[in-house]
Design a protein around this motif. Structure first.
Motif, PDB file in Angstrom:
ATOM      1  N   ASP A   1     119.325  31.263  52.532  1.00  0.00           N
ATOM      2  CA  ASP A   1     119.284  30.213  52.223  1.00  0.00           C
ATOM      3  C   ASP A   1     119.130  29.885  50.641  1.00  0.00           C
ATOM      4  O   ASP A   1     119.009  30.949  50.084  1.00  0.00           O
ATOM      5  CB  ASP A   1     118.234  29.494  52.933  1.00  0.00           C
ATOM      6  CG  ASP A   1     116.813  29.969  52.735  1.00  0.00           C
ATOM      7  OD1 ASP A   1     116.796  30.899  51.833  1.00  0.00           O
ATOM      8  OD2 ASP A   1     116.011  29.503  53.202  1.00  0.00           O
ATOM      9  N   GLY A   2     119.136  28.533  50.492  1.00  0.00           N
ATOM     10  CA  GLY A   2     118.978  28.233  48.868  1.00  0.00           C
ATOM     11  C   GLY A   2     118.675  26.725  48.836  1.00  0.00           C
ATOM     12  O   GLY A   2     119.278  26.090  49.777  1.00  0.00           O
ATOM     13  N   GLU A   3     118.259  26.413  47.768  1.00  0.00           N
ATOM     14  CA  GLU A   3     118.111  25.245  47.442  1.00  0.00           C
ATOM     15  C   GLU A   3     119.059  24.361  47.125  1.00  0.00           C
ATOM     16  O   GLU A   3     119.195  22.894  47.209  1.00  0.00           O
ATOM     17  CB  GLU A   3     117.000  25.024  46.205  1.00  0.00           C
ATOM     18  CG  GLU A   3     115.644  25.426  46.454  1.00  0.00           C
ATOM     19  CD  GLU A   3     114.690  25.261  45.409  1.00  0.00           C
ATOM     20  OE1 GLU A   3     114.913  24.491  44.240  1.00  0.00           O
ATOM     21  OE2 GLU A   3     113.650  25.816  45.276  1.00  0.00           O
ATOM     22  N   THR A   4     120.366  25.021  46.652  1.00  0.00           N
ATOM     23  CA  THR A   4     121.576  24.599  46.265  1.00  0.00           C
ATOM     24  C   THR A   4     122.642  25.576  46.951  1.00  0.00           C
ATOM     25  O   THR A   4     122.103  26.710  47.557  1.00  0.00           O
ATOM     26  CB  THR A   4     121.952  24.480  44.940  1.00  0.00           C
ATOM     27  OG1 THR A   4     122.032  25.886  44.394  1.00  0.00           O
ATOM     28  CG2 THR A   4     120.921  23.763  44.057  1.00  0.00           C
ATOM     29  N   TYR A   5     123.926  24.975  47.200  1.00  0.00           N
ATOM     30  CA  TYR A   5     124.839  25.682  47.863  1.00  0.00           C
ATOM     31  C   TYR A   5     125.168  26.945  47.080  1.00  0.00           C
ATOM     32  O   TYR A   5     125.379  28.095  47.588  1.00  0.00           O
ATOM     33  CB  TYR A   5     126.005  25.038  48.299  1.00  0.00           C
ATOM     34  CG  TYR A   5     126.974  24.500  47.235  1.00  0.00           C
ATOM     35  CD1 TYR A   5     127.938  25.320  46.925  1.00  0.00           C
ATOM     36  CD2 TYR A   5     126.850  23.279  46.706  1.00  0.00           C
ATOM     37  CE1 TYR A   5     128.743  24.702  45.849  1.00  0.00           C
ATOM     38  CE2 TYR A   5     127.483  22.791  45.895  1.00  0.00           C
ATOM     39  CZ  TYR A   5     128.471  23.487  45.275  1.00  0.00           C
ATOM     40  OH  TYR A   5     129.510  22.986  44.416  1.00  0.00           O
ATOM     41  N   GLN A   6     124.846  26.794  45.673  1.00  0.00           N
ATOM     42  CA  GLN A   6     125.451  27.965  45.046  1.00  0.00           C
ATOM     43  C   GLN A   6     124.482  28.953  45.087  1.00  0.00           C
ATOM     44  O   GLN A   6     124.656  30.469  45.207  1.00  0.00           O
ATOM     45  CB  GLN A   6     125.388  27.608  43.401  1.00  0.00           C
ATOM     46  CG  GLN A   6     126.545  26.668  43.129  1.00  0.00           C
ATOM     47  CD  GLN A   6     125.941  25.297  43.082  1.00  0.00           C
ATOM     48  OE1 GLN A   6     125.184  24.630  43.587  1.00  0.00           O
ATOM     49  NE2 GLN A   6     126.872  24.223  42.334  1.00  0.00           N
ATOM     50  N   LYS A   7     122.955  28.534  45.269  1.00  0.00           N
ATOM     51  CA  LYS A   7     122.017  29.739  45.145  1.00  0.00           C
ATOM     52  C   LYS A   7     122.319  30.341  46.629  1.00  0.00           C
ATOM     53  O   LYS A   7     121.953  31.533  46.809  1.00  0.00           O
ATOM     54  CB  LYS A   7     120.651  29.090  45.173  1.00  0.00           C
ATOM     55  CG  LYS A   7     119.477  29.813  45.011  1.00  0.00           C
ATOM     56  CD  LYS A   7     119.694  30.725  43.883  1.00  0.00           C
ATOM     57  CE  LYS A   7     118.444  31.801  43.858  1.00  0.00           C
ATOM     58  NZ  LYS A   7     118.412  32.873  42.895  1.00  0.00           N
ATOM     59  N   ALA A   8     122.356  29.571  47.544  1.00  0.00           N
ATOM     60  CA  ALA A   8     122.558  30.224  49.232  1.00  0.00           C
ATOM     61  C   ALA A   8     123.888  30.988  49.243  1.00  0.00           C
ATOM     62  O   ALA A   8     123.537  32.330  49.655  1.00  0.00           O
ATOM     63  CB  ALA A   8     122.996  29.080  50.020  1.00  0.00           C
TER      64      ALA A   8
END
Length: 80
Positions: A31-38
């Protein structure tokens, strides 16, 4: 070189985070706070999944032809 596996990316209200799943690698998700981080996080988890499978002598699934699927979602600014 890292094989190119399909990644499904979506927003989870329940987790309040973007989720990236790799269907060909059972249990492989991040998971991630942004889709880039995910996406960044799931790349790391994919590498670890493959390393552990190799260490355990398990077969590594062959990648499908699709590389990314994005589920229609207003949080991503996609769709209606």
């Amino acid at each position: 070189m890292m094989p190119h596996y399909e990644i499904i990316l979506y927003w989870s209200e329940e987790d309040a985070a973007f989720i990236a799943e790799v269907p060909e690698l059972p249990g492989c998700a991040a998971d991630g706070e942004t889709y880039q981080k995910a996406l960044q996080n799931v790349e790391i988890v994919m590498q670890e999944w493959i390393e552990v499978a190799k260490d355990l002598g398990r077969q590594i699934p062959q990648p499908r032809r699709r590389l990314i699927s994005i589920v229609e979602n207003k949080e991503l600014g996609i769709g209606n």
